[in-house]
Design a protein around this motif. Structure first.
Motif, PDB file in Angstrom:
ATOM      1  N   LEU A  26       0.829  -1.204   0.000  1.00  0.00           N
ATOM      2  CA  LEU A  26       0.000   0.000   0.000  1.00  0.00           C
ATOM      3  C   LEU A  26       0.868   1.260   0.000  1.00  0.00           C
ATOM      4  O   LEU A  26       0.550   2.232  -0.683  1.00  0.00           O
ATOM      5  CB  LEU A  26      -0.914   0.034   1.232  1.00  0.00           C
ATOM      6  CG  LEU A  26      -2.221  -0.725   1.130  1.00  0.00           C
ATOM      7  CD1 LEU A  26      -2.937  -0.728   2.469  1.00  0.00           C
ATOM      8  CD2 LEU A  26      -3.098  -0.133   0.047  1.00  0.00           C
ATOM      9  N   GLU A  27       1.947   1.233   0.768  1.00  0.00           N
ATOM     10  CA  GLU A  27       2.842   2.391   0.788  1.00  0.00           C
ATOM     11  C   GLU A  27       3.407   2.668  -0.598  1.00  0.00           C
ATOM     12  O   GLU A  27       3.538   3.825  -1.008  1.00  0.00           O
ATOM     13  CB  GLU A  27       3.960   2.182   1.804  1.00  0.00           C
ATOM     14  CG  GLU A  27       3.485   2.295   3.240  1.00  0.00           C
ATOM     15  CD  GLU A  27       4.577   2.009   4.261  1.00  0.00           C
ATOM     16  OE1 GLU A  27       5.699   1.614   3.870  1.00  0.00           O
ATOM     17  OE2 GLU A  27       4.295   2.186   5.452  1.00  0.00           O
ATOM     18  N   VAL A  28       3.732   1.606  -1.330  1.00  0.00           N
ATOM     19  CA  VAL A  28       4.235   1.782  -2.695  1.00  0.00           C
ATOM     20  C   VAL A  28       3.139   2.368  -3.585  1.00  0.00           C
ATOM     21  O   VAL A  28       3.371   3.340  -4.324  1.00  0.00           O
ATOM     22  CB  VAL A  28       4.757   0.445  -3.277  1.00  0.00           C
ATOM     23  CG1 VAL A  28       5.068   0.581  -4.757  1.00  0.00           C
ATOM     24  CG2 VAL A  28       5.978  -0.021  -2.507  1.00  0.00           C
ATOM     25  N   LEU A  29       1.935   1.809  -3.503  1.00  0.00           N
ATOM     26  CA  LEU A  29       0.816   2.324  -4.302  1.00  0.00           C
ATOM     27  C   LEU A  29       0.526   3.773  -3.961  1.00  0.00           C
ATOM     28  O   LEU A  29       0.312   4.609  -4.844  1.00  0.00           O
ATOM     29  CB  LEU A  29      -0.443   1.480  -4.077  1.00  0.00           C
ATOM     30  CG  LEU A  29      -0.462   0.087  -4.682  1.00  0.00           C
ATOM     31  CD1 LEU A  29      -1.685  -0.679  -4.211  1.00  0.00           C
ATOM     32  CD2 LEU A  29      -0.440   0.176  -6.203  1.00  0.00           C
ATOM     33  N   TRP A  30       0.487   4.084  -2.663  1.00  0.00           N
ATOM     34  CA  TRP A  30       0.172   5.437  -2.236  1.00  0.00           C
ATOM     35  C   TRP A  30       1.286   6.402  -2.607  1.00  0.00           C
ATOM     36  O   TRP A  30       1.037   7.569  -2.872  1.00  0.00           O
ATOM     37  CB  TRP A  30      -0.110   5.478  -0.741  1.00  0.00           C
ATOM     38  CG  TRP A  30      -1.444   4.880  -0.411  1.00  0.00           C
ATOM     39  CD1 TRP A  30      -2.397   4.459  -1.280  1.00  0.00           C
ATOM     40  CD2 TRP A  30      -1.966   4.647   0.889  1.00  0.00           C
ATOM     41  NE1 TRP A  30      -3.478   3.956  -0.596  1.00  0.00           N
ATOM     42  CE2 TRP A  30      -3.233   4.072   0.734  1.00  0.00           C
ATOM     43  CE3 TRP A  30      -1.473   4.854   2.163  1.00  0.00           C
ATOM     44  CZ2 TRP A  30      -4.030   3.719   1.816  1.00  0.00           C
ATOM     45  CZ3 TRP A  30      -2.277   4.496   3.240  1.00  0.00           C
ATOM     46  CH2 TRP A  30      -3.534   3.942   3.063  1.00  0.00           C
ATOM     47  N   GLY A  31       2.507   5.914  -2.619  1.00  0.00           N
ATOM     48  CA  GLY A  31       3.617   6.752  -3.063  1.00  0.00           C
ATOM     49  C   GLY A  31       3.439   7.178  -4.508  1.00  0.00           C
ATOM     50  O   GLY A  31       3.761   8.304  -4.885  1.00  0.00           O
ATOM     51  N   ARG A  32       2.902   6.273  -5.306  1.00  0.00           N
ATOM     52  CA  ARG A  32       2.632   6.611  -6.712  1.00  0.00           C
ATOM     53  C   ARG A  32       1.520   7.639  -6.826  1.00  0.00           C
ATOM     54  O   ARG A  32       1.480   8.414  -7.779  1.00  0.00           O
ATOM     55  CB  ARG A  32       2.253   5.362  -7.502  1.00  0.00           C
ATOM     56  CG  ARG A  32       3.387   4.397  -7.671  1.00  0.00           C
ATOM     57  CD  ARG A  32       3.152   3.298  -8.653  1.00  0.00           C
ATOM     58  NE  ARG A  32       1.796   2.789  -8.741  1.00  0.00           N
ATOM     59  CZ  ARG A  32       1.482   1.584  -9.185  1.00  0.00           C
ATOM     60  NH1 ARG A  32       2.443   0.766  -9.575  1.00  0.00           N
ATOM     61  NH2 ARG A  32       0.251   1.187  -9.250  1.00  0.00           N
ATOM     62  N   ALA A  33       0.595   7.639  -5.869  1.00  0.00           N
ATOM     63  CA  ALA A  33      -0.551   8.546  -5.909  1.00  0.00           C
ATOM     64  C   ALA A  33      -0.248   9.889  -5.268  1.00  0.00           C
ATOM     65  O   ALA A  33      -1.040  10.810  -5.358  1.00  0.00           O
ATOM     66  CB  ALA A  33      -1.740   7.899  -5.183  1.00  0.00           C
TER      67      ALA A  33
END
Length: 161
Positions: A26-33
């Motif tokens: 999730l941290e990786v996904l949210w970093g992209r967002a």
């Protein structure tokens, strides 16, 4: 990434390990967002103020497991960015209450919308039945976590700064 096959009643340690992996993803996904002008520590403050509007500095520092001077500097930066407002307590002029500003709320709303888009893209890849199970598990987790947070807050009290 390794996916573990669970026994019918997985132990909390097994669930915690997979949950940790999910959080890291999730941290990786949210970093992209994120186009966030806020650090992770500042994000924690914004989220706490969203749920505890008017909290004082001492209570915020306790919640962050930080010192009042460090928390005050963190809040100074958020005030300068226009995300947080300070107000004198009506009951004690020595006490400063912290509030999320309209700009801070708009920032969190925008960030959540972008994060939700990233999550939806992943959830669309899951079969509907698995999404249903996942939702039920997350709801139970949220209830348990909220209960634990509430119990801890009740035990520590709300001290003034």
């Amino acid at each position: 990434m390794t996916v573990t096959v669970f026994r019918p009643r997985p132990e909390p340690v097994e669930v915690a390990r997979v949950t940790l992996t999910a959080v890291e993803l999730l941290e990786v996904l949210w970093g992209r967002a994120s186009t966030a002008p806020a650090s992770p520590s500042q994000m924690r403050v914004l989220l706490m103020l969203e749920h505890q509007d008017g909290i004082n500095l001492r209570s915020l520092a306790d919640s962050l497991a930080s010192t009042p001077p460090s928390t005050s500097r963190l809040c100074d930066r958020l005030v300068a960015a226009g995300f947080v407002e300070r107000a004198i307590s009506p009951s004690d002029r020595r006490e400063v209450r912290l509030h999320l500003s309209d700009r801070g709320r708009a920032f969190l709303d925008d960030l959540r919308a972008r994060r939700e888009q990233e999550l939806q893209a992943v959830l669309e890849l899951m079969p509907a039945a698995k999404r249903t199970q996942f939702l039920a598990g997350l709801e139970a987790f949220c209830d348990a976590a909220a209960s634990q947070i509430h119990d801890n807050a009740t035990h520590t009290g709300d001290r003034t700064a």
